[in-house]
Design a protein around this motif. Sequence first.
Motif, PDB file in Angstrom:
ATOM      1  N   ARG A  26       0.842  -1.186   0.000  1.00  0.00           N
ATOM      2  CA  ARG A  26       0.000   0.000   0.000  1.00  0.00           C
ATOM      3  C   ARG A  26       0.885   1.247   0.000  1.00  0.00           C
ATOM      4  NH1 ARG A  26      -4.634  -0.342   4.446  1.00  0.00           N
ATOM      5  NH2 ARG A  26      -5.240   1.536   3.286  1.00  0.00           N
ATOM      6  N   PRO A  27       0.509   2.274  -0.777  1.00  0.00           N
ATOM      7  CA  PRO A  27       1.306   3.505  -0.813  1.00  0.00           C
ATOM      8  C   PRO A  27       1.373   4.148   0.570  1.00  0.00           C
ATOM      9  CG  PRO A  27      -0.301   3.449  -2.595  1.00  0.00           C
ATOM     10  CD  PRO A  27      -0.646   2.323  -1.675  1.00  0.00           C
ATOM     11  N   THR A  28       2.487   4.818   0.829  1.00  0.00           N
ATOM     12  CA  THR A  28       2.708   5.475   2.112  1.00  0.00           C
ATOM     13  C   THR A  28       2.870   6.976   1.917  1.00  0.00           C
ATOM     14  OG1 THR A  28       5.110   5.282   1.952  1.00  0.00           O
ATOM     15  CG2 THR A  28       3.915   3.411   2.928  1.00  0.00           C
ATOM     16  N   LEU A  29       2.956   7.695   3.062  1.00  0.00           N
ATOM     17  CA  LEU A  29       3.223   9.133   3.001  1.00  0.00           C
ATOM     18  C   LEU A  29       4.545   9.413   2.293  1.00  0.00           C
ATOM     19  CD1 LEU A  29       2.215  10.657   6.476  1.00  0.00           C
ATOM     20  CD2 LEU A  29       1.151  11.079   4.259  1.00  0.00           C
ATOM     21  N   GLU A  30       5.515   8.548   2.505  1.00  0.00           N
ATOM     22  CA  GLU A  30       6.808   8.734   1.866  1.00  0.00           C
ATOM     23  C   GLU A  30       6.686   8.637   0.344  1.00  0.00           C
ATOM     24  OE1 GLU A  30       6.252   6.914   4.507  1.00  0.00           O
ATOM     25  OE2 GLU A  30       7.485   7.888   6.039  1.00  0.00           O
ATOM     26  N   ASP A  31       5.845   7.723  -0.127  1.00  0.00           N
ATOM     27  CA  ASP A  31       5.627   7.600  -1.577  1.00  0.00           C
ATOM     28  C   ASP A  31       5.005   8.881  -2.142  1.00  0.00           C
ATOM     29  OD1 ASP A  31       6.579   4.952  -1.624  1.00  0.00           O
ATOM     30  OD2 ASP A  31       4.601   4.188  -1.038  1.00  0.00           O
ATOM     31  N   VAL A  32       4.045   9.423  -1.407  1.00  0.00           N
ATOM     32  CA  VAL A  32       3.404  10.664  -1.854  1.00  0.00           C
ATOM     33  C   VAL A  32       4.423  11.799  -1.866  1.00  0.00           C
ATOM     34  CG1 VAL A  32       1.602  12.364  -1.365  1.00  0.00           C
ATOM     35  CG2 VAL A  32       1.151   9.934  -0.990  1.00  0.00           C
ATOM     36  N   ALA A  33       5.243  11.882  -0.801  1.00  0.00           N
ATOM     37  CA  ALA A  33       6.253  12.941  -0.709  1.00  0.00           C
ATOM     38  C   ALA A  33       7.243  12.858  -1.867  1.00  0.00           C
ATOM     39  CB  ALA A  33       6.987  12.844   0.628  1.00  0.00           C
ATOM     40  N   GLU A  34       7.646  11.625  -2.202  1.00  0.00           N
ATOM     41  CA  GLU A  34       8.592  11.449  -3.308  1.00  0.00           C
ATOM     42  C   GLU A  34       7.959  11.866  -4.634  1.00  0.00           C
ATOM     43  OE1 GLU A  34      11.267   7.920  -5.456  1.00  0.00           O
ATOM     44  OE2 GLU A  34      10.178   7.516  -3.590  1.00  0.00           O
ATOM     45  N   ALA A  72       5.548  13.981  -5.083  1.00  0.00           N
ATOM     46  CA  ALA A  72       5.276  15.421  -5.104  1.00  0.00           C
ATOM     47  C   ALA A  72       6.543  16.259  -5.056  1.00  0.00           C
ATOM     48  CB  ALA A  72       4.380  15.792  -3.925  1.00  0.00           C
ATOM     49  N   GLY A  73       7.662  15.638  -4.675  1.00  0.00           N
ATOM     50  CA  GLY A  73       8.904  16.380  -4.553  1.00  0.00           C
ATOM     51  C   GLY A  73       8.929  17.305  -3.356  1.00  0.00           C
ATOM     52  N   VAL A  74       8.257  16.885  -2.274  1.00  0.00           N
ATOM     53  CA  VAL A  74       8.219  17.689  -1.050  1.00  0.00           C
ATOM     54  C   VAL A  74       8.557  16.778   0.130  1.00  0.00           C
ATOM     55  CG1 VAL A  74       6.497  19.281  -2.002  1.00  0.00           C
ATOM     56  CG2 VAL A  74       5.748  17.282  -0.686  1.00  0.00           C
ATOM     57  N   SER A  75       8.614  17.371   1.312  1.00  0.00           N
ATOM     58  CA  SER A  75       8.939  16.585   2.496  1.00  0.00           C
ATOM     59  C   SER A  75       7.709  15.813   2.989  1.00  0.00           C
ATOM     60  CB  SER A  75       9.436  17.499   3.615  1.00  0.00           C
ATOM     61  OG  SER A  75       8.383  18.312   4.084  1.00  0.00           O
ATOM     62  N   ARG A  76       7.981  14.784   3.791  1.00  0.00           N
ATOM     63  CA  ARG A  76       6.893  14.019   4.395  1.00  0.00           C
ATOM     64  C   ARG A  76       6.056  14.922   5.289  1.00  0.00           C
ATOM     65  NH1 ARG A  76       5.186  11.248   8.785  1.00  0.00           N
ATOM     66  NH2 ARG A  76       4.457   9.085   8.499  1.00  0.00           N
ATOM     67  N   ALA A  77       6.701  15.843   5.976  1.00  0.00           N
ATOM     68  CA  ALA A  77       5.978  16.748   6.872  1.00  0.00           C
ATOM     69  C   ALA A  77       4.985  17.622   6.100  1.00  0.00           C
ATOM     70  CB  ALA A  77       6.954  17.630   7.641  1.00  0.00           C
ATOM     71  N   THR A  78       5.408  18.073   4.907  1.00  0.00           N
ATOM     72  CA  THR A  78       4.505  18.895   4.084  1.00  0.00           C
ATOM     73  C   THR A  78       3.295  18.084   3.656  1.00  0.00           C
ATOM     74  OG1 THR A  78       6.290  20.310   3.290  1.00  0.00           O
ATOM     75  CG2 THR A  78       4.296  20.212   1.948  1.00  0.00           C
ATOM     76  N   VAL A 132      -0.697  18.935   4.572  1.00  0.00           N
ATOM     77  CA  VAL A 132      -1.746  19.097   3.563  1.00  0.00           C
ATOM     78  C   VAL A 132      -2.886  18.121   3.820  1.00  0.00           C
ATOM     79  CG1 VAL A 132      -2.300  18.798   1.118  1.00  0.00           C
ATOM     80  CG2 VAL A 132      -0.225  20.030   1.795  1.00  0.00           C
ATOM     81  N   ILE A 133      -2.552  16.855   4.016  1.00  0.00           N
ATOM     82  CA  ILE A 133      -3.579  15.827   4.180  1.00  0.00           C
ATOM     83  C   ILE A 133      -4.385  16.048   5.456  1.00  0.00           C
ATOM     84  CG2 ILE A 133      -3.905  13.355   4.639  1.00  0.00           C
ATOM     85  CD1 ILE A 133      -1.724  12.795   2.616  1.00  0.00           C
ATOM     86  N   ASN A 134      -3.744  16.581   6.476  1.00  0.00           N
ATOM     87  CA  ASN A 134      -4.447  16.823   7.743  1.00  0.00           C
ATOM     88  C   ASN A 134      -5.127  18.179   7.802  1.00  0.00           C
ATOM     89  OD1 ASN A 134      -3.909  14.345   9.037  1.00  0.00           O
ATOM     90  ND2 ASN A 134      -1.814  15.005   9.459  1.00  0.00           N
ATOM     91  N   GLY A 135      -5.109  18.913   6.690  1.00  0.00           N
ATOM     92  CA  GLY A 135      -5.872  20.148   6.621  1.00  0.00           C
ATOM     93  C   GLY A 135      -5.291  21.297   7.414  1.00  0.00           C
ATOM     94  N   HIS A 138      -0.365  22.614  -2.032  1.00  0.00           N
ATOM     95  CA  HIS A 138      -1.584  21.892  -1.724  1.00  0.00           C
ATOM     96  C   HIS A 138      -2.055  21.102  -2.945  1.00  0.00           C
ATOM     97  CE1 HIS A 138      -5.781  21.252  -0.542  1.00  0.00           C
ATOM     98  NE2 HIS A 138      -5.425  21.539   0.692  1.00  0.00           N
ATOM     99  N   GLU A 139      -2.078  21.748  -4.094  1.00  0.00           N
ATOM    100  CA  GLU A 139      -2.528  21.100  -5.323  1.00  0.00           C
ATOM    101  C   GLU A 139      -1.563  19.993  -5.738  1.00  0.00           C
ATOM    102  OE1 GLU A 139      -3.622  22.291  -9.959  1.00  0.00           O
ATOM    103  OE2 GLU A 139      -3.172  23.855  -8.473  1.00  0.00           O
ATOM    104  N   ILE A 140      -0.257  20.264  -5.629  1.00  0.00           N
ATOM    105  CA  ILE A 140       0.747  19.273  -6.026  1.00  0.00           C
ATOM    106  C   ILE A 140       0.632  18.012  -5.169  1.00  0.00           C
ATOM    107  CG2 ILE A 140       3.235  18.792  -5.993  1.00  0.00           C
ATOM    108  CD1 ILE A 140       3.642  21.750  -6.833  1.00  0.00           C
ATOM    109  N   VAL A 141       0.438  18.209  -3.862  1.00  0.00           N
ATOM    110  CA  VAL A 141       0.357  17.058  -2.955  1.00  0.00           C
ATOM    111  C   VAL A 141      -0.869  16.209  -3.273  1.00  0.00           C
ATOM    112  CG1 VAL A 141      -0.047  16.369  -0.562  1.00  0.00           C
ATOM    113  CG2 VAL A 141       1.706  18.076  -1.091  1.00  0.00           C
ATOM    114  N   TRP A 142      -2.036  16.861  -3.499  1.00  0.00           N
ATOM    115  CA  TRP A 142      -3.235  16.069  -3.773  1.00  0.00           C
ATOM    116  C   TRP A 142      -3.151  15.384  -5.135  1.00  0.00           C
ATOM    117  CZ3 TRP A 142      -6.039  14.056  -0.324  1.00  0.00           C
ATOM    118  CH2 TRP A 142      -6.250  14.708   0.895  1.00  0.00           C
ATOM    119  N   GLN A 143      -2.443  15.974  -6.078  1.00  0.00           N
ATOM    120  CA  GLN A 143      -2.206  15.286  -7.347  1.00  0.00           C
ATOM    121  C   GLN A 143      -1.352  14.040  -7.128  1.00  0.00           C
ATOM    122  OE1 GLN A 143      -0.488  18.340  -9.829  1.00  0.00           O
ATOM    123  NE2 GLN A 143      -2.478  19.165 -10.457  1.00  0.00           N
ATOM    124  N   ALA A 144      -0.360  14.159  -6.239  1.00  0.00           N
ATOM    125  CA  ALA A 144       0.491  13.008  -5.924  1.00  0.00           C
ATOM    126  C   ALA A 144      -0.297  11.934  -5.187  1.00  0.00           C
ATOM    127  CB  ALA A 144       1.690  13.465  -5.090  1.00  0.00           C
TER     128      ALA A 144
END
Length: 344
Positions: free
Chosen positions: A6-14, A16-22, A26-29, A38-44
């Motif tokens: 299952r995909p993880t936060l780290e996969d999304v961060a990679e 999106a090209g941003v940090s896991r914290a970012t 975003v996901i926690n609003g 915000h848009e880049i992360v949700w696209q990822a």
Amino acid sequence: MSEKRRPTLEDVAEAAGVSRATVSRVINGVRNVDPKLHEIVWQAVDATGYVPNRAARSLVTRRSGTVALVVSDAVSHDDDPFMRRFFADPFFGRIVGGVMSELRPKGIQLALQIVGTQEARTRLVGDLGQGQADGAVVLSLHPDDTLPQQLCDAGIAAALVGRPAQPVPISYVDLANDAGGALAAERLLERGCARLGMITGPAHVPASQDRLTGFRQALARHGHAWFPTVEGGFTYESGETAMLELMTRHPDLDGVFVANDLMALGALMTLRTRDLRVPEDVAVIGFDDSSAALDARPQLTTVRHPLEDMAAEATRLVLARIDDPALRVESVIFDPKLVIRQSA
């Protein structure tokens, strides 16, 4: 074959090209995240197929990640599990589309609630107060509805689509319906119509009153002191019946304003059965610019009611109040536009 990871936060961060914290923010609003990020992360999130852990998210944000769309009617729908009216009327579908256009990019879920009794309204307010949803976009469909005041009293983040029938300190979005009625009057007069009538919506609905007022005032400015009206119920069938009554009483009418497109469809059917041509014998103007206007034959000239934009704005008002409950209540009024097609 091993089960797919299952995909993880780290996969999304990679992705999106941003940090896991970012990604987490975003996901926690969390507020104050750059809109572009915000848009880049949700696209990822979409690209990776990551599914946020809603339970963990709620613990962090103390929010459910859900906004309710509430239809408060005067009639119980317990005997209609498929809510035929809701899904058949293009009005409601356009509202859902507008709400979702705001919620989906933010990863917020939509919960549909239809309440038709006082008990159901009271139970809904209790559920919202317990956190089952973070706020509510509300369609209040009858004048004595207590739900807007109940939501205010309970401190629920909420906004109405449509002006409240009673003065209540709640945010709302609405259309300048009187201006829409005036647009219809001016168009019929421009066409040379001289014997005008109107099929109104239900008398207790503020939008119906405003559309009638705008039509009446515009005609009065052009010397038309009186015109016949018949009240309809915003349904196809009521449009058929109202047009039959109108034409029976006033068979010489040459222009009719109908307070919504569904009724106008019914009105066109009545005119057809009486062998009256539209617009040559009777010009017809609807209201809403819904799919019904395009389905009509001839296609309806109509007053555009930007429901998707209004529902999106109401949703923005709710989300802003969720973030800051101290915000003042606000009204946003949209302008109508005449859409000219074949019927007038």
